[in-house]
Design a protein around this motif. Sequence first.
Motif, PDB file in Angstrom:
ATOM      1  N   ASN A  21       0.609  -1.208   0.100  1.00  0.00           N
ATOM      2  CA  ASN A  21      -0.053  -0.035  -0.046  1.00  0.00           C
ATOM      3  C   ASN A  21       0.837   1.399  -0.011  1.00  0.00           C
ATOM      4  OD1 ASN A  21      -2.239  -1.648   0.259  1.00  0.00           O
ATOM      5  ND2 ASN A  21      -2.090  -1.762   2.336  1.00  0.00           N
ATOM      6  N   VAL A  22       1.982   1.320  -0.379  1.00  0.00           N
ATOM      7  CA  VAL A  22       2.953   2.581  -0.499  1.00  0.00           C
ATOM      8  C   VAL A  22       3.518   2.414  -1.894  1.00  0.00           C
ATOM      9  CG1 VAL A  22       4.991   3.608  -0.065  1.00  0.00           C
ATOM     10  CG2 VAL A  22       3.598   2.195   1.839  1.00  0.00           C
ATOM     11  N   SER A  23       3.303   3.508  -2.806  1.00  0.00           N
ATOM     12  CA  SER A  23       3.721   3.739  -4.240  1.00  0.00           C
ATOM     13  C   SER A  23       4.126   5.208  -4.493  1.00  0.00           C
ATOM     14  CB  SER A  23       2.518   3.444  -5.236  1.00  0.00           C
ATOM     15  OG  SER A  23       1.432   4.021  -4.947  1.00  0.00           O
ATOM     16  N   VAL A  24       4.983   5.237  -5.375  1.00  0.00           N
ATOM     17  CA  VAL A  24       5.462   6.637  -6.068  1.00  0.00           C
ATOM     18  C   VAL A  24       4.776   6.796  -7.343  1.00  0.00           C
ATOM     19  CG1 VAL A  24       7.638   5.866  -6.725  1.00  0.00           C
ATOM     20  CG2 VAL A  24       7.216   8.295  -6.180  1.00  0.00           C
ATOM     21  N   ASN A  25       4.222   8.209  -7.641  1.00  0.00           N
ATOM     22  CA  ASN A  25       3.763   8.494  -9.023  1.00  0.00           C
ATOM     23  C   ASN A  25       4.963   9.351  -9.600  1.00  0.00           C
ATOM     24  OD1 ASN A  25       1.332   8.144 -10.662  1.00  0.00           O
ATOM     25  ND2 ASN A  25       1.872  10.419 -10.684  1.00  0.00           N
ATOM     26  N   VAL A  26       5.503   8.797 -10.550  1.00  0.00           N
ATOM     27  CA  VAL A  26       6.248   9.843 -11.093  1.00  0.00           C
ATOM     28  C   VAL A  26       6.096  10.393 -12.420  1.00  0.00           C
ATOM     29  CG1 VAL A  26       8.466   8.398 -10.003  1.00  0.00           C
ATOM     30  CG2 VAL A  26       7.641   7.697 -12.375  1.00  0.00           C
ATOM     31  N   GLU A  27       6.365  11.565 -12.897  1.00  0.00           N
ATOM     32  CA  GLU A  27       6.174  12.394 -13.991  1.00  0.00           C
ATOM     33  C   GLU A  27       7.359  12.690 -14.682  1.00  0.00           C
ATOM     34  OE1 GLU A  27       3.625  14.231 -16.807  1.00  0.00           O
ATOM     35  OE2 GLU A  27       2.851  13.868 -15.141  1.00  0.00           O
ATOM     36  N   VAL A  28       7.507  11.913 -15.842  1.00  0.00           N
ATOM     37  CA  VAL A  28       8.779  11.978 -16.666  1.00  0.00           C
ATOM     38  C   VAL A  28       8.932  13.189 -17.849  1.00  0.00           C
ATOM     39  CG1 VAL A  28      10.608  10.948 -17.823  1.00  0.00           C
ATOM     40  CG2 VAL A  28       9.346   9.732 -16.202  1.00  0.00           C
ATOM     41  N   ASP A  29       9.667  13.965 -17.795  1.00  0.00           N
ATOM     42  CA  ASP A  29       9.799  14.894 -18.861  1.00  0.00           C
ATOM     43  C   ASP A  29      10.287  14.268 -20.140  1.00  0.00           C
ATOM     44  OD1 ASP A  29       9.994  17.126 -20.602  1.00  0.00           O
ATOM     45  OD2 ASP A  29      11.129  18.382 -18.929  1.00  0.00           O
ATOM     46  N   PRO A  30       9.513  14.146 -21.102  1.00  0.00           N
ATOM     47  CA  PRO A  30      10.058  13.488 -22.530  1.00  0.00           C
ATOM     48  C   PRO A  30      10.895  13.982 -23.087  1.00  0.00           C
ATOM     49  CG  PRO A  30       7.708  14.369 -22.800  1.00  0.00           C
ATOM     50  CD  PRO A  30       8.062  14.743 -21.094  1.00  0.00           C
ATOM     51  N   ARG A  31      11.226  15.497 -22.948  1.00  0.00           N
ATOM     52  CA  ARG A  31      12.360  16.215 -23.531  1.00  0.00           C
ATOM     53  C   ARG A  31      13.607  16.066 -22.830  1.00  0.00           C
ATOM     54  NH1 ARG A  31       9.853  18.798 -27.477  1.00  0.00           N
ATOM     55  NH2 ARG A  31       7.680  19.528 -27.391  1.00  0.00           N
ATOM     56  N   HIS A  32      13.677  15.759 -21.383  1.00  0.00           N
ATOM     57  CA  HIS A  32      14.707  15.526 -20.507  1.00  0.00           C
ATOM     58  C   HIS A  32      14.309  14.434 -19.421  1.00  0.00           C
ATOM     59  CE1 HIS A  32      15.750  19.687 -21.965  1.00  0.00           C
ATOM     60  NE2 HIS A  32      14.524  20.038 -21.567  1.00  0.00           N
ATOM     61  N   PRO A  33      14.554  13.294 -20.164  1.00  0.00           N
ATOM     62  CA  PRO A  33      13.922  12.116 -19.466  1.00  0.00           C
ATOM     63  C   PRO A  33      15.235  11.607 -18.399  1.00  0.00           C
ATOM     64  CG  PRO A  33      14.752  11.508 -21.490  1.00  0.00           C
ATOM     65  CD  PRO A  33      14.579  13.062 -21.745  1.00  0.00           C
ATOM     66  N   ASN A  34      16.268  12.192 -18.456  1.00  0.00           N
ATOM     67  CA  ASN A  34      17.423  11.712 -17.509  1.00  0.00           C
ATOM     68  C   ASN A  34      17.494  12.675 -16.359  1.00  0.00           C
ATOM     69  OD1 ASN A  34      18.233   9.715 -18.967  1.00  0.00           O
ATOM     70  ND2 ASN A  34      19.493  10.898 -20.322  1.00  0.00           N
ATOM     71  N   MET A  35      16.625  13.890 -16.143  1.00  0.00           N
ATOM     72  CA  MET A  35      16.533  14.668 -14.984  1.00  0.00           C
ATOM     73  C   MET A  35      15.458  14.131 -13.987  1.00  0.00           C
ATOM     74  SD  MET A  35      18.734  16.639 -16.267  1.00  0.00           S
ATOM     75  CE  MET A  35      18.787  17.791 -15.007  1.00  0.00           C
ATOM     76  N   LEU A  36      15.670  14.586 -12.891  1.00  0.00           N
ATOM     77  CA  LEU A  36      14.775  13.976 -11.700  1.00  0.00           C
ATOM     78  C   LEU A  36      13.324  14.406 -12.101  1.00  0.00           C
ATOM     79  CD1 LEU A  36      14.521  13.124  -8.890  1.00  0.00           C
ATOM     80  CD2 LEU A  36      14.686  15.854  -8.141  1.00  0.00           C
ATOM     81  N   PRO A  37      12.439  13.533 -12.235  1.00  0.00           N
ATOM     82  CA  PRO A  37      11.127  13.624 -12.292  1.00  0.00           C
ATOM     83  C   PRO A  37      10.431  14.245 -11.054  1.00  0.00           C
ATOM     84  CG  PRO A  37      11.507  11.013 -11.971  1.00  0.00           C
ATOM     85  CD  PRO A  37      12.853  12.030 -11.925  1.00  0.00           C
ATOM     86  N   GLU A  38       8.960  14.401 -11.462  1.00  0.00           N
ATOM     87  CA  GLU A  38       8.254  14.726 -10.238  1.00  0.00           C
ATOM     88  C   GLU A  38       7.714  13.875  -9.716  1.00  0.00           C
ATOM     89  OE1 GLU A  38       5.133  17.640 -11.134  1.00  0.00           O
ATOM     90  OE2 GLU A  38       6.139  18.886 -12.680  1.00  0.00           O
ATOM     91  N   CYS A  39       8.015  13.565  -8.226  1.00  0.00           N
ATOM     92  CA  CYS A  39       7.535  12.517  -7.609  1.00  0.00           C
ATOM     93  C   CYS A  39       6.336  12.690  -6.663  1.00  0.00           C
ATOM     94  CB  CYS A  39       8.798  12.114  -6.886  1.00  0.00           C
ATOM     95  SG  CYS A  39       9.988  11.403  -8.011  1.00  0.00           S
ATOM     96  N   TYR A  40       5.310  12.000  -6.525  1.00  0.00           N
ATOM     97  CA  TYR A  40       4.535  12.181  -5.447  1.00  0.00           C
ATOM     98  C   TYR A  40       4.130  10.835  -4.894  1.00  0.00           C
ATOM     99  CZ  TYR A  40      -0.430  12.826  -3.802  1.00  0.00           C
ATOM    100  OH  TYR A  40      -1.398  12.693  -3.169  1.00  0.00           O
TER     101      TYR A  40
END
Length: 292
Positions: free
Chosen positions: A161-180
């Motif tokens: 019951n623990v998860s992380v939602n990551v939003e990856v920038d398609p133009r900069h996929p190697n950068m830190l994504p938004e994490c919720y």
Amino acid sequence: QRLHSCPDLVSFMVELKSVLEIALKNTQDLHIPRPPEYYSCLVRDLEILGWNKVAYVDTGLTTVKLKAEDSCGRQHLITLKLNAKYPTEPPDCLVDFPVPFAVSWMPQNSLIDIYNQFLAALESLKEFWDALDEIDGKTWVLEPENPTRSATTRRIAIGNNVSVNVEVDPRHPNMLPECYFLGADHAVNPLRTKLNNNMHLWDPEISLLKNLRELLEVDFPSRAVLEKSDFAKDCGICYAYRLDGSTPDQVCDDPRCGQPFHQACLYEWLQGLPTSRQSFNVIFGECPYCNK
């Protein structure tokens, strides 16, 4: 209905004329014959491109789907909607991309020019798809269940019951994504702290998944070892995992309980309890399972 309510024959004929005029006006665009040059030009362009790259052509020769394989072996389609002025005007291009796909077109261009631009766009998105393919292949993705190539988010299971939602920038996929983070406070607060404390360690030279592992100091549940049911629990109210496309994302904060619920189910349940209270858009009340 309009024709049935006519009081006499003259009124009936006037109404019939109006109905037919409207019907013809709405359908005439569908039956405009295209000039012979349109068909000869399109067939010639398809032959130059190569029929092996064609996945579909409709009977009216107005919609064409082309297939391509990127350098990593992923299969892709581009749908072309051609109007009667082709090749003077470019076709509308529909692709499954996370970014807009704009075609550069001159009247002397042909389908092979669109196809080459399509191939170039595929390669520009290679690192983005590589990053998400690794996540899809090595972790348990709770949402989306069947991600399209345009999907930029992944909700990755971390534990029960623990998860992380990551939003990856398609133009900069190697950068830190938004994490919720989703889960009970006692479970996700340490993860938030680790992310904030380790953010400076992010290394764009290594994969997104490896970075997330090192920053959060966790081993994501492996698809090879665990089943989805090991950490994706049903809602404690409706006893289903999916409800209108959503999964349980609210969890009881009591470590001894930790029962997950759909937000909609929990809201409806708490609204019916006399002990619940609401402040702005937040409703407070007891857990339906442990009453804490």
